[in-house]
Each structure stands twice: as C-alpha cells, then as structure tokens.
Design a protein around this motif. Structure first.
Motif: not given
Length: 218
Positions: A98, A102-103, A106, A112-114, A128, A132
C-alpha cells in the motif's frame, strides 16, 4: 466546500455513453467516476482504459476506482492518460505494498487515495490517510451496482471525517454505493463527493434534482 456529484460510468448505457456524458456535463458535473474491476478482487469485470480518451475529449475528469488484486499492474497502464485521481483498496494488498503504491502515484504526480470497504475500519489506515488526497468510503460491498446502502457506512464516514479534521484538511471524502437523495442529505456533513450510479443514470428524471440538491447541501 461545494458538494460534487460524480456520475458512475458503470451505470451508463454502453450504447449511448457519449450522449450520457454530455448530459451530465450539461448539468454541471466535472468528474466521472471510473470503476475498474478485475474479476478477482471482486467477482465482476469492468473497464480497462478504453473510455478515458472520450472522457478527456469532452473536457471531463476521470476519478479512477481500482477494485483489483494487483493495483500497481493496472496503475502502470492508467498513468498514460490524464486522470484526476486514482484510489485503490488496501484490503487487496499488504501494508508495505500500500505504501509503495502511494509513493508511486505521488512520484507520477497523480492525486491518490484509499477505498475503504464497508466492514473495514478506517482507523487501521490512519497513517496513510494522513497523506492521501482522497478517501473513498464504500456504502455497499464492492463489485456490483444497484445495492442498498449499508448503515455501517455512517460509522466509517464519521471516522474518516475525524481523520480529515485532525490530520489532513485537504483530504476529499467520496461516498460510493447506494447513494440517493435521502443518503445525500443523511451524510452531507461528512461527504465532499457523492458517487451516484443507478439512482442517477437509470432514472433520468432524478438528474436535475440530484444536482440541485448537491448545490443546496454545499
């Protein structure tokens, strides 16, 4: 913050996608919700990247929701297109994966997000979510349109709103699944973007009312 309506492409008529995109654009939408399902993380399959050129051509922005087991594999295809955001389910990968995803997003300058399952605890992902741009709270079990809103979702919305307030004011909270006019009014204190599929696209008479309600709730 203004309340935003994201029509869900999954509920569009495949024979008239362009005309329906133009219809929701005329009503004032900027964003199209773009569900991607792999038949593994969820039982059904949906789009690849095939509708993104048309969405971009019409001046709309795609918010991509990955319901897949290997998000990074899909992301490497999707980043070749202009996107507004990508969210993915952390339930489908381990914690370190995860963070890597995300990195990666970025690094490629993609917001981005969950996406949080109705029966997942958002507090588990607090660290995290502090970084986000988006959090998508599911109001139904991922993978199928037309389901009824799950009441447990309210508790998750309360938790993500607290994370936003305490740690990450720029966090945009999306609500996806079972959303109708009543749910919009019930959850307006917690939600920035309402993702609406069946209620909006299968009932064209609802369209003006939904967009007007979003303005009233802002």
């Amino acid at each position: 913050m203004s309340k935003i309506i994201e029509p869900s492409l999954l509920a569009f008529d495949s024979a008239s996608i362009k005309s329906q995109l133009l219809a929701v654009k005329q009503l004032g939408t900027t964003y199209i919700h773009y569900d991607v399902m792999d038949g593994k993380f969820v039982p059904n399959k949906s789009f690849g990247t095939e509708h993104l050129p048309l969405i971009n051509e019409l001046g709309l922005k795609a918010n991509v929701h990955l319901m897949v087991k290997k998000p990074l594999t899909f992301i490497k295809d999707f980043i070749n297109y202009p996107l507004n955001s990508i969210v993915f389910h952390p339930e489908g990968v381990c914690k370190w994966q995860t963070a890597i995803i995300c990195r990666y997003l970025s690094k490629h300058h993609i917001p981005y997000g969950l996406a949080i399952h109705p029966y997942s605890d958002p507090d588990r992902y607090q660290a995290i979510l502090k970084t986000c741009d988006y959090v998508l709270v599911m109001g139904v079990i991922p993978g199928k349109g037309g389901q009824a809103f799950i009441p447990q979702t309210i508790a998750n919305l309360i938790k993500v709103k607290k994370i936003k307030t305490d740690f990450n004011p720029k966090l945009i909270i999306q609500l996806d699944g079972g959303v109708n006019d009543q749910i919009m009014q019930q959850t307006a204190n917690y939600v920035d973007h309402f993702i609406i599929g069946t209620f909006l696209m299968h009932n064209p008479q609802n369209m003006p009312n939904v967009f007007n309600l979003a303005k009233q709730l802002s």
